[in-house]
Design a protein around this motif. Structure first.
Motif, PDB file in Angstrom:
ATOM      1  N   ARG A 140      52.632  66.970  46.812  1.00  0.00           N
ATOM      2  CA  ARG A 140      51.839  68.304  46.509  1.00  0.00           C
ATOM      3  C   ARG A 140      50.852  68.592  47.658  1.00  0.00           C
ATOM      4  NH1 ARG A 140      53.848  70.113  41.765  1.00  0.00           N
ATOM      5  NH2 ARG A 140      52.240  71.826  41.518  1.00  0.00           N
ATOM      6  N   TRP A 141      50.989  68.196  48.887  1.00  0.00           N
ATOM      7  CA  TRP A 141      50.069  68.321  49.734  1.00  0.00           C
ATOM      8  C   TRP A 141      49.978  69.885  49.993  1.00  0.00           C
ATOM      9  CZ3 TRP A 141      48.894  64.483  53.984  1.00  0.00           C
ATOM     10  CH2 TRP A 141      48.735  63.264  53.497  1.00  0.00           C
ATOM     11  N   THR A 142      48.885  70.533  50.578  1.00  0.00           N
ATOM     12  CA  THR A 142      48.827  71.807  50.803  1.00  0.00           C
ATOM     13  C   THR A 142      49.337  72.393  52.013  1.00  0.00           C
ATOM     14  OG1 THR A 142      46.187  72.210  49.485  1.00  0.00           O
ATOM     15  CG2 THR A 142      46.982  73.639  51.002  1.00  0.00           C
ATOM     16  N   PRO A 143      50.165  73.430  51.939  1.00  0.00           N
ATOM     17  CA  PRO A 143      51.018  73.469  52.986  1.00  0.00           C
ATOM     18  C   PRO A 143      50.263  74.359  54.002  1.00  0.00           C
ATOM     19  CG  PRO A 143      51.445  75.274  51.097  1.00  0.00           C
ATOM     20  CD  PRO A 143      50.631  73.929  50.533  1.00  0.00           C
ATOM     21  N   VAL A 144      50.165  74.185  55.341  1.00  0.00           N
ATOM     22  CA  VAL A 144      49.594  74.864  56.227  1.00  0.00           C
ATOM     23  C   VAL A 144      50.594  75.460  57.272  1.00  0.00           C
ATOM     24  CG1 VAL A 144      47.937  74.704  58.298  1.00  0.00           C
ATOM     25  CG2 VAL A 144      47.697  73.278  56.140  1.00  0.00           C
ATOM     26  N   ALA A 182      59.140  82.466  54.385  1.00  0.00           N
ATOM     27  CA  ALA A 182      58.270  82.674  53.319  1.00  0.00           C
ATOM     28  C   ALA A 182      58.752  82.213  51.956  1.00  0.00           C
ATOM     29  CB  ALA A 182      57.759  84.025  53.460  1.00  0.00           C
ATOM     30  N   ALA A 183      59.983  82.257  51.319  1.00  0.00           N
ATOM     31  CA  ALA A 183      60.381  81.666  50.353  1.00  0.00           C
ATOM     32  C   ALA A 183      60.388  80.126  50.369  1.00  0.00           C
ATOM     33  CB  ALA A 183      61.912  82.316  50.106  1.00  0.00           C
ATOM     34  N   ILE A 184      60.770  79.595  51.221  1.00  0.00           N
ATOM     35  CA  ILE A 184      60.601  78.204  51.519  1.00  0.00           C
ATOM     36  C   ILE A 184      59.177  77.611  51.332  1.00  0.00           C
ATOM     37  CG2 ILE A 184      60.901  76.295  52.880  1.00  0.00           C
ATOM     38  CD1 ILE A 184      63.209  77.625  54.401  1.00  0.00           C
ATOM     39  N   LEU A 185      58.377  78.344  51.815  1.00  0.00           N
ATOM     40  CA  LEU A 185      56.712  78.147  51.705  1.00  0.00           C
ATOM     41  C   LEU A 185      56.499  78.389  50.247  1.00  0.00           C
ATOM     42  CD1 LEU A 185      55.284  79.562  54.998  1.00  0.00           C
ATOM     43  CD2 LEU A 185      55.442  77.234  54.348  1.00  0.00           C
ATOM     44  N   ARG A 186      56.877  79.312  49.520  1.00  0.00           N
ATOM     45  CA  ARG A 186      56.551  79.752  48.212  1.00  0.00           C
ATOM     46  C   ARG A 186      56.855  78.704  47.283  1.00  0.00           C
ATOM     47  NH1 ARG A 186      58.420  84.341  48.805  1.00  0.00           N
ATOM     48  NH2 ARG A 186      56.597  85.392  49.709  1.00  0.00           N
ATOM     49  N   ARG A 187      58.001  78.001  47.788  1.00  0.00           N
ATOM     50  CA  ARG A 187      58.681  77.048  46.604  1.00  0.00           C
ATOM     51  C   ARG A 187      58.050  75.536  46.856  1.00  0.00           C
ATOM     52  NH1 ARG A 187      63.657  79.869  48.048  1.00  0.00           N
ATOM     53  NH2 ARG A 187      64.131  77.827  49.530  1.00  0.00           N
ATOM     54  N   LEU A 188      57.188  75.284  47.935  1.00  0.00           N
ATOM     55  CA  LEU A 188      56.689  73.987  47.907  1.00  0.00           C
ATOM     56  C   LEU A 188      55.797  73.560  46.750  1.00  0.00           C
ATOM     57  CD1 LEU A 188      55.745  74.136  51.665  1.00  0.00           C
ATOM     58  CD2 LEU A 188      57.770  73.082  50.791  1.00  0.00           C
ATOM     59  N   PRO A 189      56.092  72.403  46.242  1.00  0.00           N
ATOM     60  CA  PRO A 189      55.146  71.927  45.206  1.00  0.00           C
ATOM     61  C   PRO A 189      53.695  71.999  45.528  1.00  0.00           C
ATOM     62  CG  PRO A 189      56.974  70.228  45.858  1.00  0.00           C
ATOM     63  CD  PRO A 189      56.936  71.127  47.113  1.00  0.00           C
ATOM     64  N   GLY A 190      53.219  72.078  46.741  1.00  0.00           N
ATOM     65  CA  GLY A 190      51.774  72.120  47.096  1.00  0.00           C
ATOM     66  C   GLY A 190      51.525  73.749  47.071  1.00  0.00           C
ATOM     67  N   ALA A 191      52.086  74.663  46.852  1.00  0.00           N
ATOM     68  CA  ALA A 191      51.995  76.032  47.169  1.00  0.00           C
ATOM     69  C   ALA A 191      50.984  76.547  45.981  1.00  0.00           C
ATOM     70  CB  ALA A 191      53.212  76.988  47.084  1.00  0.00           C
ATOM     71  N   GLY A 194      47.675  76.787  47.182  1.00  0.00           N
ATOM     72  CA  GLY A 194      47.431  77.831  48.096  1.00  0.00           C
ATOM     73  C   GLY A 194      48.133  77.698  49.376  1.00  0.00           C
ATOM     74  N   LEU A 195      47.833  78.256  50.294  1.00  0.00           N
ATOM     75  CA  LEU A 195      48.503  78.042  51.766  1.00  0.00           C
ATOM     76  C   LEU A 195      47.361  78.443  52.800  1.00  0.00           C
ATOM     77  CD1 LEU A 195      51.778  78.649  53.430  1.00  0.00           C
ATOM     78  CD2 LEU A 195      49.819  80.059  54.265  1.00  0.00           C
ATOM     79  N   VAL A 196      47.270  77.756  53.800  1.00  0.00           N
ATOM     80  CA  VAL A 196      46.164  77.854  54.831  1.00  0.00           C
ATOM     81  C   VAL A 196      47.091  78.508  55.979  1.00  0.00           C
ATOM     82  CG1 VAL A 196      44.597  77.129  56.416  1.00  0.00           C
ATOM     83  CG2 VAL A 196      44.707  76.511  53.852  1.00  0.00           C
ATOM     84  N   GLY A 197      46.964  79.610  56.739  1.00  0.00           N
ATOM     85  CA  GLY A 197      47.315  79.992  57.877  1.00  0.00           C
ATOM     86  C   GLY A 197      46.575  79.400  59.129  1.00  0.00           C
ATOM     87  N   ALA A 198      46.894  78.707  60.023  1.00  0.00           N
ATOM     88  CA  ALA A 198      45.983  78.135  61.207  1.00  0.00           C
ATOM     89  C   ALA A 198      46.741  78.366  62.316  1.00  0.00           C
ATOM     90  CB  ALA A 198      46.204  76.277  60.755  1.00  0.00           C
ATOM     91  N   PHE A 221      52.336  84.798  46.087  1.00  0.00           N
ATOM     92  CA  PHE A 221      52.234  83.596  46.502  1.00  0.00           C
ATOM     93  C   PHE A 221      51.610  82.772  45.296  1.00  0.00           C
ATOM     94  CE2 PHE A 221      51.213  79.832  48.767  1.00  0.00           C
ATOM     95  CZ  PHE A 221      52.503  79.712  49.663  1.00  0.00           C
ATOM     96  N   PRO A 222      52.204  81.512  44.966  1.00  0.00           N
ATOM     97  CA  PRO A 222      51.508  80.655  43.641  1.00  0.00           C
ATOM     98  C   PRO A 222      50.106  80.646  43.774  1.00  0.00           C
ATOM     99  CG  PRO A 222      53.630  79.774  44.540  1.00  0.00           C
ATOM    100  CD  PRO A 222      53.293  80.809  45.291  1.00  0.00           C
ATOM    101  N   GLY A 223      49.607  80.333  44.999  1.00  0.00           N
ATOM    102  CA  GLY A 223      48.114  80.005  45.209  1.00  0.00           C
ATOM    103  C   GLY A 223      47.516  80.998  46.094  1.00  0.00           C
ATOM    104  N   PRO A 224      46.207  80.704  46.456  1.00  0.00           N
ATOM    105  CA  PRO A 224      45.414  81.525  47.365  1.00  0.00           C
ATOM    106  C   PRO A 224      45.744  81.513  48.735  1.00  0.00           C
ATOM    107  CG  PRO A 224      44.080  79.880  46.789  1.00  0.00           C
ATOM    108  CD  PRO A 224      45.350  79.770  45.660  1.00  0.00           C
ATOM    109  N   LEU A 225      45.954  82.618  49.547  1.00  0.00           N
ATOM    110  CA  LEU A 225      46.125  82.799  50.684  1.00  0.00           C
ATOM    111  C   LEU A 225      45.055  82.758  51.527  1.00  0.00           C
ATOM    112  CD1 LEU A 225      49.165  85.509  50.647  1.00  0.00           C
ATOM    113  CD2 LEU A 225      49.390  83.077  51.004  1.00  0.00           C
TER     114      LEU A 225
END
Length: 373
Positions: A140-144, A182-191, A194-198, A221-225
């Motif tokens: 459940r690491w936060t996706p970047v 985008a759907a893959i990112l949305r389904r990640l356990p850590g989503a 939130g997600l960080v755009g870097a 998105f499940p968490g904050p963008l």
């Protein structure tokens, strides 16, 4: 991939390049990334694989070889003098490659090229780094979301010895983010965190944030963008090369972020001002900017965020709260009546937004109103 990996073992220039980029560990360790090198000859890999019994059709179908225009019977390698990053499917099988130009490449050589689409590879269906980081993803690491493989590896290295939960970076495979990615990112356990755009701190990076936001916001998105704050021209791959760069990168991803919607508002305003440098010099120009930015209020996830974005527009465009409120109501009315103009609206928006008193005594201008493209 075995061939490319073996070539890296004897390629001093690419090995030195990877070390200079802070990626020495990829030379020393084969897994999980198994980075390799495509030599500069026209048909080094093709000759190797033809000698192993592969047919021309098989090599072309795999995206490894291509026919020349002058002689269709002659095959050459798709990748030449490039550091090779394998793209893997969710099961871990290499189905394509991203090739980064070698250290001696000329200015006109594309920085990255990726495998053509094949029966096994659709570049819009996969994200680079998913297969190699399954343990972190499951943790459940936060996706970047980053721009390329070097950025993915920079974030991976920044947490390789941290001993704690962190960020897991993923990148599109040589293309802009797609709905499927985008759907893959949305389904990640850590989503849910939130997600960080870097992305780079340059205009292209800010535009990439805007494109990502458009795809990630619906469905919600499940968490904050969030958007990470990098200086102009910098990115994760640049940071990891600096002294203490890994710690700096972790700090940026954890603490130097802001709502992605704010970054989108700033990018839209910057585009307007870039195209029309005098836009904010008088009240009519500022009203036009407000009218073009106001639809973004309705991208907020809740009333509190909408209020914050409205205040952000007020501060950066230098108008009163009433100007933003009137523009927001006008936009809502247009939506109700099926007249909703897009953010890049054309001449139909070239009308005054109402005469509002200015704070500096400026008189309203009668010049044409600009548009965003």
């Amino acid at each position: 991939m075995t061939y490319y990996r073996a070539q890296l073992d004897h390629a001093d220039g690419p090995r030195a390049y990877l070390a200079e980029r802070g990626l020495r560990v990829l030379v020393q360790r084969e897994w999980p990334w198994r980075v390799g090198y495509a030599p500069p000859g026209w048909s080094s890999l093709t000759s190797h694989l033809r000698a192993a019994g592969f047919t021309a059709e098989e090599l072309i179908g795999a995206g490894l070889s291509t026919r020349t225009r002058q002689d269709p019977d002659r095959l050459i390698d798709v990748f030449r003098d490039r550091v090779m990053f394998p793209v893997r499917d969710p099961a871990g099988h290499a189905v394509a490659f991203l090739g980064r130009s070698g250290p001696g490449a000329g200015e006109n050589v594309p920085k990255y090229i990726n495998s053509p689409e094949t029966a096994l590879y659709d570049k819009g269906q996969l994200l680079f780094g998913v297969a190699e980081q399954q343990e972190r993803i499951a943790g459940r690491w936060t996706p970047v979301l980053v721009e390329g493989p070097a950025d993915v590896l920079a974030v991976w290295l920044s947490y390789s010895r941290s001993g704690r939960t962190g960020a897991v970076a993923l990148a599109p495979c040589g293309t802009a983010l797609t709905d499927t990615q985008a759907a893959i990112l949305r389904r990640l356990p850590g989503a849910t965190q939130g997600l960080v755009g870097a992305f780079d701190g340059d205009p292209a990076g800010r535009a990439a944030v805007g494109r990502a936001f458009q795809l990630l916001r619906h469905p919600r998105f499940p968490g904050p963008l969030l958007a990470a704050e990098f200086s102009a021209g910098a990115d994760p791959a640049d940071l990891v090369r600096r002294p203490n760069g890994k710690a700096q990168l972790r700090a940026i991803l954890q603490r130097q972020t802001r709502p992605m919607l704010d970054a989108v508002v700033d990018h839209c305003l910057a585009r307007l001002v870039e195209r029309h440098p005098r836009l904010l010099e008088d009240i009519d120009g500022r009203c036009t900017a407000v009218r073009l930015l106001t639809p973004l209020l309705y991208e907020a996830t809740d009333p509190d965020e909408a209020i914050r974005v409205a205040r952000h527009i007020v501060a950066h465009v230098r108008v009163g709260v009433d100007t933003v409120a009137i523009a927001a109501l006008a936009h809502l009315e247009a939506v109700v009546h099926g007249l909703d103009p897009p953010i890049n609206a054309g001449p139909e928006l070239r009308r005054p937004c109402g005469r509002h008193p200015t704070t500096d005594g400026q008189r309203a201008s009668t010049r044409p109103f600009p548009t965003v493209e």
